[in-house]
Design an enzyme around this catalytic site. Structure first.
Site, mmCIF file in Angstrom:
data_model
loop_
_atom_site.group_PDB
_atom_site.id
_atom_site.type_symbol
_atom_site.label_atom_id
_atom_site.label_comp_id
_atom_site.label_asym_id
_atom_site.label_seq_id
_atom_site.Cartn_x
_atom_site.Cartn_y
_atom_site.Cartn_z
ATOM 1 N N HIS A 133 84.417 -129.323 -31.467
ATOM 2 C CA HIS A 133 83.940 -128.152 -30.308
ATOM 3 C C HIS A 133 82.929 -128.622 -29.334
ATOM 4 C CE1 HIS A 133 83.130 -124.529 -28.574
ATOM 5 N NE2 HIS A 133 84.334 -124.122 -28.782
ATOM 6 N N ASP A 134 82.015 -128.876 -29.995
ATOM 7 C CA ASP A 134 80.653 -129.159 -29.207
ATOM 8 C C ASP A 134 80.468 -130.731 -29.233
ATOM 9 O OD1 ASP A 134 80.401 -126.362 -29.144
ATOM 10 O OD2 ASP A 134 78.490 -126.502 -30.417
#
Length: 457
Positions: free
Chosen positions: A228-229
């Protein structure tokens, strides 16, 4: 002066550039997936005791591992993922069901995403059933493991902890509740008999060492390890550290184990929601390793496949939608389930959000029972219905939806944290402030909606 639209574009590009410039480098949070770690908050102080096995028709353990926001082609064409693909069965036509992330997670557990079109902090009432009800009805054990969740059944929207990737950096928000779907459903998170099965990765290490892993598991890596990051290569490094050793550990991956490694949604929202999904595990027939299955599947197939394997009841929702819930082909063949051929040009658009539902303030309707309570699912059984569910209130009976934002309100199922007392409460917007939801607060909603909503509040 720049237009608002131009400012938004520039701001978005700047944010993307800043994120891309972040020098993320994978570091294992523990010495191994079977060792507890001080990089998480607290050590496990108990273990579940799941030693009984309910025999399935094809597999005895079903493990889901979810990653984040990646287009199909981006996942499958990097060297690390090409190597990974060779070790399993690629489901080349698997799709998420909407955008953004949270509704996809909810759909895989409850057969619906309830009109949700954001990643905010909601809860779903206890009379709405999930896969947990189906599993327990048949005696099949279950658990979910959430990396960096601080304690069992932690109810907060997120948790910020020590940044183990960089000791000199500020603390980092590794855990978010929006990726923990069982925590959103009150029938699980507010049930004391079930709460202890919402567990973290230190609990996983404890449970596997004690030989007490469940038959159905939902596993969510943290916000960097799930891509996600970060990137898919970063997530691949996590998979090599965490999953690869477990593939060689019979306490996790025995001859009856199926492991589904999937992304929640694609990154490019203006195209079909096509995601990389791979089936691994020693329960996968050897002749399927390194091959591809081009059957049309969605997150609802995760429900129907489990139902077919253990002969479970169904939820009466999209898990019985014959277009959306094909059973994994190798399971369908063994259980006698007939899948539906869905040609590419006939597949529904799955990148659309904004449907009417109880979690959509712009198009609100109350929670509802399944429209067809006589539906027979992939398990050959009927619909599981909670004793507290009002079966007279169905999606088809609710009529037009109401725009709560036009009356300065929002879905009554929003949640806020009272951090001063470490509690959570349900709130609805009232002017510029907030107050606990009451029927009076919803007086501006049409009478028909109020009557139906009262059943669930």
């Amino acid at each position: 002066m720049a237009s608002p639209a131009l400012a938004l574009i520039v701001g978005t590009l700047f944010a993307q550039t800043a994120r891309a410039a972040t020098a993320w480098r994978f570091e294992p949070p523990s010495t191994s997936p079977t060792e507890q770690s001080g990089n998480y908050t607290g050590f496990s102080n108990d273990t579940i005791n799941d030693t009984e096995v309910v025999e399935g028709k094809v597999f005895n353990r079903f493990v889901q591992i979810w990653l984040e926001n990646t287009d199909f082609d981006d996942a499958r064409t990097t060297p690390a993922w090409e190597n990974l693909t060779s070790r399993g069965l690629l489901l080349s036509a698997f799709h998420g069901v909407t955008h953004p992330s949270e509704p996809n997670y909810l759909a895989s557990i409850g057969g619906d995403f309830w009109g949700l079109q954001d990643d905010d902090y909601y809860h779903i009432p206890e009379n709405i059933s999930t896969v947990v009800d189906l599993l327990e009805d048949a005696g099949v054990s279950w658990a979910t493991y959430q990396e960096n969740m601080p304690t069992d059944h932690f109810y907060g929207s997120s948790y910020t902890s020590h940044n183990y990737l960089n000791a000199s950096a500020e603390d980092y928000t590794f855990y978010v509740r929006k990726h923990n779907p069982l925590g959103v459903y009150d029938s699980v998170s507010q049930n004391k008999a079930r709460q202890g099965r919402i567990r973290n990765f230190n609990d996983f290490a404890n449970d596997i060492v004690n030989g007490s892993l469940s038959q159905w598991m939902f596993i969510t890596p943290n916000m960097v390890n799930d891509a996600h990051d970060t990137t898919t290569d970063f997530a691949a490094a996590f998979i090599e550290y965490w999953l690869f050793p477990l593939l060689e550990d019979e306490r996790f991956n025995d001859d009856g184990t199926i492991i589904v490694l999937s992304f929640d949604e694609n990154e490019t929202w203006d195209v079909q929601n096509h995601i990389y999904t791979l089936v691994l595990g020693n329960g996968l027939p050897e002749d399927l390793v390194g091959t591809t299955d081009d059957t049309f599947y969605t997150h609802f197939s995760l429900l129907s496949t489990v139902q077919a394997n253990w002969g479970l009841k169904n939820l009466g929702r999209n898990d019985v939608n014959t277009t959306m819930s094909n059973v994994f082909d190798f399971v369908a063949r063994e259980t006698g389930f007939e899948n539906t051929n869905v040609p590419e040009d006939a597949r529904p658009l799955l990148n659309i959000s904004g449907f009417a539902g109880p979690l959509n303030s712009e198009s609100y309707i109350p929670f509802y029972a399944p429209d067809d309570l006589t539906a027979i699912g992939a398990g050959g059984q009927g619909v599981f219905v909670s004793d507290s569910l009002d079966t007279s209130v169905t999606y088809g009976s609710l009529g037009e939806s109401t725009n709560l934002t036009s009356i300065d309100s929002q879905s009554p199922w929003i949640v806020v944290e009272d951090k001063s007392e470490a509690k959570v409460a349900v709130f609805a917007k009232e002017g510029n402030g907030a107050a606990p939801v009451t029927t009076n607060m919803l007086a501006a909603v049409s009478a028909a909606v109020i009557i139906a909503a009262a059943v669930y509040l």
